[in-house]
Motif scaffolding. Structure first.
Motif, PDB file in Angstrom:
ATOM      1  N   HIS A 156      41.956  47.645  48.195  1.00  0.00           N
ATOM      2  CA  HIS A 156      41.468  47.653  46.815  1.00  0.00           C
ATOM      3  C   HIS A 156      41.239  46.213  46.341  1.00  0.00           C
ATOM      4  CE1 HIS A 156      40.759  49.347  42.898  1.00  0.00           C
ATOM      5  NE2 HIS A 156      41.654  48.537  42.353  1.00  0.00           N
ATOM      6  N   ASN A 157      40.063  45.979  45.748  1.00  0.00           N
ATOM      7  CA  ASN A 157      39.694  44.640  45.265  1.00  0.00           C
ATOM      8  C   ASN A 157      39.874  43.581  46.361  1.00  0.00           C
ATOM      9  OD1 ASN A 157      38.999  45.569  42.721  1.00  0.00           O
ATOM     10  ND2 ASN A 157      40.995  45.097  41.822  1.00  0.00           N
ATOM     11  N   GLY A 164      43.619  41.871  50.572  1.00  0.00           N
ATOM     12  CA  GLY A 164      43.559  42.115  49.139  1.00  0.00           C
ATOM     13  C   GLY A 164      44.934  42.291  48.552  1.00  0.00           C
ATOM     14  N   LYS A 165      44.983  42.936  47.394  1.00  0.00           N
ATOM     15  CA  LYS A 165      46.247  43.114  46.680  1.00  0.00           C
ATOM     16  C   LYS A 165      46.894  44.468  46.980  1.00  0.00           C
ATOM     17  CE  LYS A 165      45.665  39.225  44.369  1.00  0.00           C
ATOM     18  NZ  LYS A 165      46.490  38.030  44.595  1.00  0.00           N
TER      19      LYS A 165
END
Length: 306
Positions: A156-157, A164-165
């Protein structure tokens, strides 16, 4: 135990309850944070316990897949600035690949040779700390695998592919069409990123979490003054609702907002051309359970609390 301003703040972050309610809850429970969460819930002052607390750590989550196996690794840094550093990103990518190939025991992983350096992973980590001037740690790693089917990754993101996070892996066991399975896995992975299930099935759910939830529900139901036979039915109904909130196969699919995940998987057999089983998943969110001190807010609470 003394009720400190920092403890009040932590309870407020976990529950969203008011400051004075948090202070009273901690006073009533002798400063026991988890008991205070439950106290607030029995009074209807907190919607739910947030097991991991407010996310505050920096760094990156790396995701890697090779055939029917996948791995996820979290590497922490002190600042997001370092997480945007290409050298740090390369380190996370390499460590994730090594975890995929060699296993996810973090201490064992630190002893593996780091490619092209003559150092171990642990020594390379120490070298990065000395070079960049900021503390870092390989916090955790996990993996999933299937014998026949697909492992589907989702970040995600993502700051770049595989980093990512929030990192998710979905394991779908099936002899069916792999492209169809990959499409299904991607949607389920996105659901997992959003819904943050605690377990795959009710059988996998931590019994302690269930008993804790039941204890809170019992206290809430008794406060209603209803007879015991009605209370028992109320509790069972609310436990089922609890399962629907935290168990992946019982959750409602966020993509359509109405179908249970287990039904989504069952229905996928027609498209895939063979039965499909969702056999495992990993969801790793950066900084779960790590709190950063917020001294300015703690000072504000201390002043207001007198």
């Amino acid at each position: 135990m003394a009720v400190t301003a920092a403890l009040v703040k932590e309870l407020r972050d976990k529950t969203g309850a008011g400051m004075m309610d948090c202070k009273k809850a901690l006073s009533e429970t002798d400063g026991n944070l988890e008991a205070a969460v439950d106290w607030l819930r029995t009074k209807g002052l907190a919607a739910a316990a947030k097991k991991s607390g407010r996310v505050a750590a920096e760094g990156l989550v790396g995701v890697a897949v090779d055939g029917t196996k996948g791995a996820v690794v979290e590497v922490n840094s002190e600042t997001d600035f370092v997480a945007r550093n290409e050298g740090f990103q390369s380190f996370v990518e390499t460590v994730t690949s090594l975890a995929l190939a060699n296993g996810t025991d973090v201490e064992a992983l630190k002893g593996i040779a780091y490619p092209g350096t003559g150092r171990s992973v642990g020594e390379e980590l120490t070298n990065n700390i000395a070079t960049i001037g900021e503390n870092m740690s390989i916090r955790r790693a996990a993996s999933v695998a299937v014998s026949d089917g697909v492992i589907v990754p989702y970040v995600h993101n993502a700051v770049k592919p595989g980093l990512g996070k929030i990192g998710v892996l979905v394991a779908l066991e099936s002899t069916g069409d792999k492209a169809k399975l990959a499409d299904l896995g991607k949607q389920i992975a996105m659901h997992i990123a959003a819904a943050a299930p605690q377990s795959l099935s009710t059988d996998d759910l931590d019994p302690t979490a269930v008993e804790r939830e039941r204890a809170v529900l019992v206290e809430q139901a008794r406060a209603s003054g209803k007879p015991d036979n009605i209370i028992d039915k109320m509790i069972e109904g609310r436990i089922r609702k609890f399962y629907q909130e935290v168990v992946l196969l019982e959750q409602t699919f966020v993509i359509d907002g109405e179908t249970q995940i287990r039904k989504v998987v069952e229905a996928a057999a027609k498209d895939a051309g063979a039965p499909v089983a969702l056999t495992g998943f990993v969801r790793m969110q950066l900084g779960e359970g790590i709190e950063k001190e917020q001294s300015d807010f703690a000072a504000e609470v201390a002043a207001l609390a007198g």
